[in-house]
Design an enzyme around this catalytic site. Structure first.
Site, PDB file in Angstrom:
ATOM      1  N   HIS A 340       0.758  -1.304   0.015  1.00  0.00           N
ATOM      2  CA  HIS A 340      -0.069   0.268  -0.093  1.00  0.00           C
ATOM      3  C   HIS A 340       0.736   1.385  -0.030  1.00  0.00           C
ATOM      4  O   HIS A 340       0.384   2.306   0.138  1.00  0.00           O
ATOM      5  CB  HIS A 340      -0.814   0.020   1.208  1.00  0.00           C
ATOM      6  CG  HIS A 340      -2.211  -0.630   1.202  1.00  0.00           C
ATOM      7  ND1 HIS A 340      -3.302  -0.202   0.567  1.00  0.00           N
ATOM      8  CD2 HIS A 340      -2.365  -1.949   1.543  1.00  0.00           C
ATOM      9  CE1 HIS A 340      -4.217  -1.339   0.483  1.00  0.00           C
ATOM     10  NE2 HIS A 340      -3.647  -2.406   0.953  1.00  0.00           N
ATOM     11  N   LYS A 531      -8.679  14.386   3.933  1.00  0.00           N
ATOM     12  CA  LYS A 531      -7.703  12.959   3.637  1.00  0.00           C
ATOM     13  C   LYS A 531      -6.819  13.368   5.120  1.00  0.00           C
ATOM     14  O   LYS A 531      -6.693  14.401   5.441  1.00  0.00           O
ATOM     15  CB  LYS A 531      -6.942  12.942   2.552  1.00  0.00           C
ATOM     16  CG  LYS A 531      -6.064  14.239   1.974  1.00  0.00           C
ATOM     17  CD  LYS A 531      -5.321  13.816   0.865  1.00  0.00           C
ATOM     18  CE  LYS A 531      -6.528  14.041  -0.290  1.00  0.00           C
ATOM     19  NZ  LYS A 531      -6.415  12.745  -1.233  1.00  0.00           N
ATOM     20  N   ARG A 532      -5.909  12.140   5.376  1.00  0.00           N
ATOM     21  CA  ARG A 532      -5.107  12.280   6.537  1.00  0.00           C
ATOM     22  C   ARG A 532      -3.906  13.293   6.232  1.00  0.00           C
ATOM     23  O   ARG A 532      -3.829  13.717   5.012  1.00  0.00           O
ATOM     24  CB  ARG A 532      -4.138  10.821   6.809  1.00  0.00           C
ATOM     25  CG  ARG A 532      -5.189   9.651   7.187  1.00  0.00           C
ATOM     26  CD  ARG A 532      -5.565  10.257   8.552  1.00  0.00           C
ATOM     27  NE  ARG A 532      -4.477  10.323   9.721  1.00  0.00           N
ATOM     28  CZ  ARG A 532      -4.350   9.586  10.634  1.00  0.00           C
ATOM     29  NH1 ARG A 532      -4.891   8.473  10.833  1.00  0.00           N
ATOM     30  NH2 ARG A 532      -3.202   9.798  11.646  1.00  0.00           N
ATOM     31  N   LYS A 643     -14.205   8.508  -5.040  1.00  0.00           N
ATOM     32  CA  LYS A 643     -15.517   9.070  -4.656  1.00  0.00           C
ATOM     33  C   LYS A 643     -16.035  10.335  -4.886  1.00  0.00           C
ATOM     34  O   LYS A 643     -17.132  10.636  -5.269  1.00  0.00           O
ATOM     35  CB  LYS A 643     -15.328   8.969  -2.684  1.00  0.00           C
ATOM     36  CG  LYS A 643     -15.045   7.653  -2.096  1.00  0.00           C
ATOM     37  CD  LYS A 643     -14.673   7.618  -0.715  1.00  0.00           C
ATOM     38  CE  LYS A 643     -14.069   6.108  -0.526  1.00  0.00           C
ATOM     39  NZ  LYS A 643     -13.174   6.212   0.724  1.00  0.00           N
TER      40      LYS A 643
END
Length: 817
Positions: A340, A531-532, A643
């Site tokens: 990832h 987002k983070r 998304k």
């Protein structure tokens, strides 16, 4: 009636009543599905992940079971507000960000595709922290998500299993024995995972740590009974809290315990199920493991569950007494590994000393795996010592460490990245030696999102509009969205799409007003970056652009300026100083911008507190512009980008992660692509990145940086952001200044297009029409075909109120777990 009257039902009581009613509809289907698997004995897929970022369950379950309209009506008849009830549910925040949310989307798709799949992880008592913003700073609060109970889970104490730690290894003629261990019990909690309208209900099994009854009480004669009972907490801490780190490796003993705990319990469960299941028989037990890889596929979601590889070897060799070569062959054919991240600080490298203390037998097995692996490499590349060093599972140095990614690659039959560009980088850079050795092992599986949650649930207006045009089948086959291409020039459809977006914006603006006490202009452009918080995601570049826009308005207040509401949200890892400074800076800039009368409603900046799944479901449908601006080559895939695309936002982004494929699908001209490509970044690294050059050459950049540096945004503490400025000049691995100019120019194009509502909406429609590839159903079909070697099934198991067919009647009673 006084509020103290016990007879008054609270909204929470109504929520639980509704949840239990919906759950009752699940249970019959759940039992049927598990019985069906028991009888048919298909190959089972096990998805091992330390994170499952599930969010809320009620509405998703109603949608997947086709109960939403009936429930809405019933709740309305009772004089209750469905949205209010849904808001009562706590998010199951058992993940940090993309990796954990991907696992949740995958579970939805596996059930929808009729795969016999199980998610295995940890039932953290405390999920990802709740973020509060106080005086512009992030403050963490514990996420006690279980305090009111969880109606969606069922404890299964009958399947409790022991997990061992510490101890020592004894070798004898009969093999190795791991003895004198400390035992912790793993208690499973099962959560049903319904497929979409197919009556399949799979299981997510999360383990909770429990101390055995005699834990530390064997020393009872010492007399400190109280202390012995209190010490039980030490064992139960294993499942207490999720580590709040995203893309950062923290080598703590408790974390390694968590990783081994989930793996040890899960493998025992998998083997029990493998042995108990035999087609056409209820009592026969498999004792031979030759067919194990034909019956079992285990997917490792990143390296966190990597200890599963030595653990399965330990079970085969030490307990089942298989010869090493046979055990290794079965192990490799069973496991597959998903990578990832390519960020070096995110790759897990466990100190050998720690592994030796906690899992002494596993260290021996890892050494044995490594020795055989290196012997093989040496036979192929004699005298290439450097290659052996690079490919070893053990890294020498001040501290000897185990490279968990290398262990995963060597112990798996398939390794995949999560977007085309990322998989290429994995092959050609990060694991180049391994890919050269076994090129057929390396694959790409571009991430996806479930259209059930990320369209039907969060954007019913748009979902309905699409269904009116192309029918409802697209929900199960998102590639059908391409049919929307023929409506790109349909004036009515263009207006309807714009209207849905506007309604979502008004709704979100009302939410912000209620929750944050800020008034925003719903006709301004909603420019969203959620987002983070991480340097590589470059929230700082967005912040510099905000300052640049602010300065332009101040310079020429009469000039036409497209009004923007910039919304930034996300959590910083509690120990990540720079990320926390970035949050403080954004809030400091917002303070100045939002209170400047010259700016008025032309520019508003909002930091969205406590960004999480349920908040994403609100902000994403209301977004006009989606910010995906990581340095090329750093974002493995991203799923937020997908998304936004599906929900009718346009993307401003670099050619990174899945942005590349989004541009491929929609046409690059339908995204706002800017900045360096991977090869440009590589070239800049080769030459040496000099931030000062950009600062000297670009007056607007210089002005923005000088304002931060001089305390313009922090008048009470002019030196507050020194660390940020110093990093941008001297330690910026992600080259913010290098892309600043291209980013600002690209943002000008965005504003220009936004002025032409019709042209903007046509581009939105082209994006939605091109979003089909990014369904997690497509991703899971590819995993099933290329890695797990199973076929999705469109079989519809009969619902509980219909008789099962005669051929299925000879079933064991109760649920097969």
């Amino acid at each position: 009636m006084l509020p103290t009257d016990r007879n008054v039902a609270t909204p929470r009581d109504y929520y639980f009543a509704l949840a239990h009613t919906v759950r009752d509809h699940l249970v019959g289907r759940w039992i049927r599905t598990q019985q069906y698997y028991y009888e048919k004995d298909p190959k089972r897929i096990y998805y091992l992940s330390l994170e499952f970022y599930m969010g809320r369950t009620l509405q998703n379950t109603m949608i997947n079971l086709g109960l939403q309209n009936a429930c809405d009506e019933a709740v309305y008849q009772l004089g209750l507000d469905m949205e209010e009830l849904e808001e009562i549910e706590e998010d199951a925040g058992l993940g940090n960000g993309g990796l954990g949310r991907l696992a949740a989307c995958f579970l939805d798709s596996m059930a929808t595709l009729g795969l016999a799949a199980y998610g295995y992880g940890i039932r953290y008592e405390y999920g990802i922290f709740n973020q509060k913003i106080r005086d512009g700073w992030q403050v963490e609060e514990a996420d006690d998500w279980l305090r009111h109970g969880n109606p969606w889970e069922k404890a299964r104490p009958e399947y409790m299993l022991p997990v061992h730690f510490y101890g020592r290894v004894e070798h004898s003629a009969s093999g190795a024995k791991w003895i004198d261990t400390q035992v912790v019990l793993a208690l499973p909690y099962d959560t049903p995972v319904p497929g979409y309208m197919n009556n399949t209900v799979n299981t997510m099994r999360l383990w909770s740590a429990r101390a055995p009854n005699d834990f530390n009480l064997r020393d009872f004669n010492v007399g400190d009974y109280i202390q012995a009972v209190l010490d039980r907490n030490l064992a139960e801490n294993i499942s207490r809290v999720l580590y709040p780190n995203d893309n950062f490796f923290e080598g703590k003993e408790l974390r390694l315990k968590q990783e081994y705990f989930v793996v040890a319990a899960t493998l025992q469960d998998i083997i029990r199920r493998f042995k108990a299941s035999k087609f056409g028989s209820t009592d026969s037990v498999r004792t031979v493991f030759d067919s194990f890889p034909d019956q079992v596929a285990i997917q490792l979601n990143d390296t966190h569950p990597a200890m599963a590889i030595p653990e399965l070897m330990r079970i085969f060799v030490d307990i089942e007494k298989l010869p090493w070569d046979k055990a290794w062959d079965i192990t490799k054919r069973t496991f597959a590994y998903t990578n990832h991240t390519v960020l070096p600080e995110a790759l897990e490298r466990w100190p050998v000393d720690l592994v030796e203390k906690l899992l002494p037998r596993h260290l021996q097995i890892i050494y044995e795996i490594n020795q055989r692996h290196l012997d093989h490499i040496a036979s192929l590349f004699p005298n290439d010592v450097e290659r052996l060093r690079r490919m070893s599972l053990i890294e020498e140095g001040d501290t000897k460490r185990i490279n968990m990614a290398h262990l995963c690659i060597v112990g798996s039959h398939a390794v995949n990245g999560v977007a085309k560009i990322h998989s290429e980088i994995v092959k050609t850079q990060v694991f180049e030696d391994f890919a050269e050795l076994e090129p057929e092992k390396f694959q790409n599986k571009t991430n996806g999102i479930t259209p059930r949650r990320w369209l039907l649930l969060c954007n019913p207006g748009l979902a309905e509009l699409i269904a009116e045009k192309i029918g409802e089948d697209y929900v199960r086959d998102l590639s059908q969205l391409t049919k929307l291409h023929k409506f790109v020039d349909d004036d009515l459809f263009i207006r309807e799409v714009a209207k849905v977006k506007q309604e979502n914006k008004v709704k979100f603006a009302l939410y912000l007003e209620k929750e944050y006490k800020v008034k925003i202009n719903p006709s301004s452009m909603f420019d969203v970056h959620v987002k983070r918080i991480h340097e590589y995601k470059r929230q700082l570049m967005n912040c510099l652009h905000i300052i640049t826009m602010y300065n332009r308005i101040r310079r020429d207040p009469a000039k036409l300026f497209v009004p923007r509401t910039v919304i930034i949200g996300g959590k910083a890892a509690p120990g990540y100083h720079m990320a926390k400074m970035i949050i403080k800076l954004i809030n400091a800039v917002a303070q100045v911008v939002n209170n400047d009368p010259v700016v008025g409603s032309k520019l508003k900046v909002i930091f969205l507190e406590n960004y999480r799944v349920s908040l994403a479901e609100k902000v994403i449908p209301a977004t006009d512009l989606s910010e995906q601006i990581s340095t090329a080559g750093t974002e493995a895939s991203g799923t937020g980008n997908m998304k936004f695309m599906l929900n009718g936002a346009l993307t401003i982004g670099t050619m990174d992660g899945a942005n590349v494929e989004m541009a491929e699908e929609a046409g690059e001209e339908n995204l706002f692509i800017f900045g360096m490509r991977v090869e440009d970044v590589t070239e800049l690294d080769r030459k040496g990145y000099n931030a000062q050059l950009y600062y000297d050459r670009l007056p607007e950049l210089k002005q923005a940086v000088d304002q931060i540096k001089s305390g313009f945004f922090s008048p009470n503490d002019p030196n507050l952001f020194n660390d940020v400025v110093n990093m941008l000049f001297h330690h910026d691995r992600f080259k913010v200044f290098a892309d600043y100019e291209a980013y600002v120019k690209c943002q000008e194009k965005v504003s220009e297009l936004y002025l032409n509502s019709k042209a903007w909406t046509k581009m939105v429609i082209r994006n939605i029409a091109a979003a089909g590839k990014f369904s997690s159903d497509r991703t899971i079909k590819e995993y099933a075909r290329d890695i797990w070697h199973v076929e999705p099934s469109d079989l519809k198991i009969p619902p509980p109120n219909e008789p099962r067919d005669a051929g299925q009647d000879k079933t064991p009673n109760g649920t097969a777990a």
